[in-house]
Design a protein around this motif. Structure first.
Motif, PDB file in Angstrom:
ATOM      1  N   ASN A  96      42.908 -36.614  25.136  1.00  0.00           N
ATOM      2  CA  ASN A  96      41.851 -37.057  23.857  1.00  0.00           C
ATOM      3  C   ASN A  96      41.465 -37.943  23.510  1.00  0.00           C
ATOM      4  O   ASN A  96      42.355 -38.986  22.739  1.00  0.00           O
ATOM      5  N   PHE A  97      40.374 -38.477  23.867  1.00  0.00           N
ATOM      6  CA  PHE A  97      39.712 -40.011  24.202  1.00  0.00           C
ATOM      7  C   PHE A  97      39.075 -40.222  22.788  1.00  0.00           C
ATOM      8  O   PHE A  97      39.137 -41.585  21.800  1.00  0.00           O
ATOM      9  N   ILE A  98      38.906 -38.922  22.115  1.00  0.00           N
ATOM     10  CA  ILE A  98      38.881 -39.803  20.499  1.00  0.00           C
ATOM     11  C   ILE A  98      39.508 -40.050  18.920  1.00  0.00           C
ATOM     12  O   ILE A  98      40.295 -40.535  18.605  1.00  0.00           O
ATOM     13  N   ASP A 254      41.926 -31.880  23.462  1.00  0.00           N
ATOM     14  CA  ASP A 254      43.095 -30.912  23.123  1.00  0.00           C
ATOM     15  C   ASP A 254      44.453 -33.085  22.789  1.00  0.00           C
ATOM     16  O   ASP A 254      43.964 -32.756  21.331  1.00  0.00           O
ATOM     17  N   ARG A 255      45.512 -32.193  23.911  1.00  0.00           N
ATOM     18  CA  ARG A 255      46.498 -33.251  23.099  1.00  0.00           C
ATOM     19  C   ARG A 255      45.984 -34.582  23.983  1.00  0.00           C
ATOM     20  O   ARG A 255      45.255 -34.635  24.497  1.00  0.00           O
ATOM     21  N   THR A 256      47.156 -35.259  23.771  1.00  0.00           N
ATOM     22  CA  THR A 256      47.236 -36.485  25.239  1.00  0.00           C
ATOM     23  C   THR A 256      48.816 -36.880  24.982  1.00  0.00           C
ATOM     24  O   THR A 256      49.225 -37.219  24.907  1.00  0.00           O
ATOM     25  N   ASP A 257      48.571 -36.517  27.212  1.00  0.00           N
ATOM     26  CA  ASP A 257      49.588 -37.202  27.165  1.00  0.00           C
ATOM     27  C   ASP A 257      49.896 -38.443  28.581  1.00  0.00           C
ATOM     28  O   ASP A 257      50.447 -38.286  29.548  1.00  0.00           O
ATOM     29  N   ILE A 258      48.331 -38.707  28.533  1.00  0.00           N
ATOM     30  CA  ILE A 258      48.278 -40.042  29.740  1.00  0.00           C
ATOM     31  C   ILE A 258      47.189 -40.842  28.759  1.00  0.00           C
ATOM     32  O   ILE A 258      46.104 -40.727  28.223  1.00  0.00           O
TER      33      ILE A 258
END
Length: 541
Positions: A96-98, A254-258
């Motif tokens: 999620n870049f934002i 959505d989410r961020t895992d990277i």
């Protein structure tokens, strides 16, 4: 598993000849590879460099145009003991870049969020061939202004921002003053959001900021002509719409895992969004992540020591899908952040067509930022001419040789003669008398004669002699001439790149050759006619 690495600029990464090496310092200055279809650029110099970077312990980002590149890079990592470093970034990971930008900088990260959104819009134009219009700057500025006043409102109201929120806000914002009636406006998404931002902000912000936001939406926005405002909203919402649903929404909203910083610790992130299968989504998604990765690399020197020591690389085969005008700025400064950039493409025109016909200077500027240029077999005359001019002009010794054969024949005839004549006269006379008596017996017969004679003689002699002689002479000559002159001319002719380079395969014994050019190079095994900054390198497929 901790991957060891070297950060010494003099570390040798590749041996180009018995005496010449490609070092980490050279890698920091960037490598660009040109080669036509089937020239062996990927399987030749590309494969050699990829292996060298992996063996050196670099982390990196790999952009993929073809689906087979994902498997290719996984095989590279396995071959060089880096299979545990691989992260295949596709639908199985999220970024999620934002949220990422806001988590790093808070309210101060709003500007970064807007730059990312502008990059998304530009990538969408690039993917659909809409770049390069003369009116682009006006619409770019207008969209940027709306985002500057939309994103902060949403962040203040909810403490987070999504692209769906942005689209919902601008499409429900009031367009006339009478629509600002609190009783009706607060029932819309934009009115409710504005009220929360001003009255119950989730993030602390100066009063001047809230006042500026209120004035814009209550006065300036209403002053924009309806047609212009409508075009701005349509342009913004249609290009961001792909992030409201489907795989682009799941991956980037959505989410961020990277996160890009994983490369600083040895991760090799392979973008499993091939442009040839994901089409526009693949181009936009990869360009977006590349842009954020580049910003993270440029700012890494402000981090703690352990986050800025390991060299990293950016790899883009079929680079025309991933370049943009912002790359020139990154290429100018990334050396200081220990970033090694490798771009591979077929020819210069591929950049020109992707960036837009009015941006050929931008394409030349990007290519010119790479200090190492490798030229493989190519049939494009503009690229070959560029390579020839890049190598440059110099004093060339031109030898001429001549051979002449001659044969001469002479023939003559001589004639001579002599003639002689002699004449003489002579003569004599005589007289005689004869008488005869006949007896009874035979022996009694007697004869007496008397004769008179006269003898005349005439002698005449004539001599004639004729002499002939024939003379014939034949001579043969052979002459050889040799001379040498000096001329100022190109060191490597353009047709060298289409005629004299190996492209691998069985016909070339699985060997690929390329002209390796290095700015300021001092190769000991240099190509003599091309100067000492050029070497003819051979790679085994």
């Amino acid at each position: 598993m901790r991957i060891s690495f070297s950060s010494d600029p003099e570390t040798s990464l590749l041996q180009l000849s018995r005496h010449d090496h490609f070092t980490l310092r050279d890698a920091f200055n960037g490598v660009h590879i040109f080669g036509g279809i089937g020239s062996g650029k990927t399987s030749g110099s590309g494969k050699a460099l990829a292996g060298a970077y992996l063996r050196a312990g670099m982390g990196g980002l790999v952009l993929c145009a073809k689906p087979e590149e994902v498997d290719l890079w996984q095989s590279y990592c396995k071959q060089h003991g880096r299979e545990k470093s691989v992260i295949v970034f596709g639908e199985n990971h999220q970024f999620n870049f934002i949220d990422y930008e806001l988590a790093r900088h808070g309210m101060k990260g709003i500007a970064n969020v807007i730059e990312c959104l502008m990059r998304v819009l530009e990538a969408a134009d690039d993917a659909t061939g809409q770049q390069g219009k003369s009116s682009d700057q006006f619409w770019t500025d207008a969209i940027r202004q709306i985002l500057n006043y939309t994103v902060p409102i949403i962040y203040l109201a909810y403490g987070k921002v999504t692209i769906s929120n942005i689209i919902d806000f601008v499409t429900t914002a009031p367009t006339r003053r009478e629509q600002l009636n609190p009783e009706t406006w607060t029932r819309t998404y934009s009115g409710k959001t504005m009220q929360l931002a001003l009255d119950e902000p989730k993030v602390e912000v100066d009063a001047d900021v809230r006042k500026s936001l209120s004035q814009y939406w209550g006065t300036q926005y209403l002053a924009i002509p309806d047609k212009t405002r409508g075009n701005i909203i349509i342009s913004l919402s249609t290009r961001l719409d792909r992030f409201k649903h489907g795989r682009m929404q799941r991956i980037f909203c959505d989410r961020t895992d990277i996160v890009p910083e994983m490369c600083f610790h040895g991760a090799v992130i392979i973008m499993n969004m091939p442009t040839l299968t994901w089409n526009h989504d693949g181009i936009i998604g990869q360009q977006l992540f590349k842009f954020i990765w580049e910003r993270a690399v440029e700012s890494r020197n402000g981090l703690e020591q352990q986050h800025r020591e390991r060299p990293v690389f950016l790899w883009a085969d079929e680079a025309q899908y991933f370049v943009n005008v912002k790359d020139e700025s990154f290429l100018s400064t990334c050396r200081g952040s220990k970033a090694c950039v490798v771009f591979l493409t077929q020819s210069l025109p591929t950049y020109y067509s992707q960036l837009g016909k009015d941006r050929s200077d931008a394409g030349d500027g990007i290519v010119g930022k790479f200090n190492t240029q490798i030229f493989h077999q190519n049939g494009d005359f503009r690229t070959n001419e560029f390579a020839s001019k890049l190598v440059g002009r110099g004093i060339q010794h031109r030898q001429t040789a001549g051979h002449s054969t001659g044969s001469t024949t002479s023939q003559g005839v001589t004639q001579g003669g002599s003639e002689g004549y002699s004449e003489g006269a002579g003569g004599g006379s005589n007289e005689s008398t004869n008488s005869s008596h006949q007896g009874m017996l035979p022996w009694e017969n007697t004869t007496h004669g008397n004769s008179v004679g006269k003898n005349d003689q005439w002698n005449s002699n004539q001599n004639e002699n004729t002499n002939w002689s024939v003379n014939r002479n034949t001579s043969t000559s052979n002459t050889e001439n040799h001379s040498a002159t000096e001329h100022m001319d190109v060191r490597i002719e353009p047709n060298f790149f289409s005629e004299q380079l190996k492209s691998g395969g069985a016909c070339h014994n699985e060997e690929v050759t390329g002209l390796w050019f290095k700015v300021g190079g001092r190769f000991k095994s240099s190509l003599a006619r091309a100067g000492n900054n050029v070497i003819l390198a051979t790679f085994k497929q």
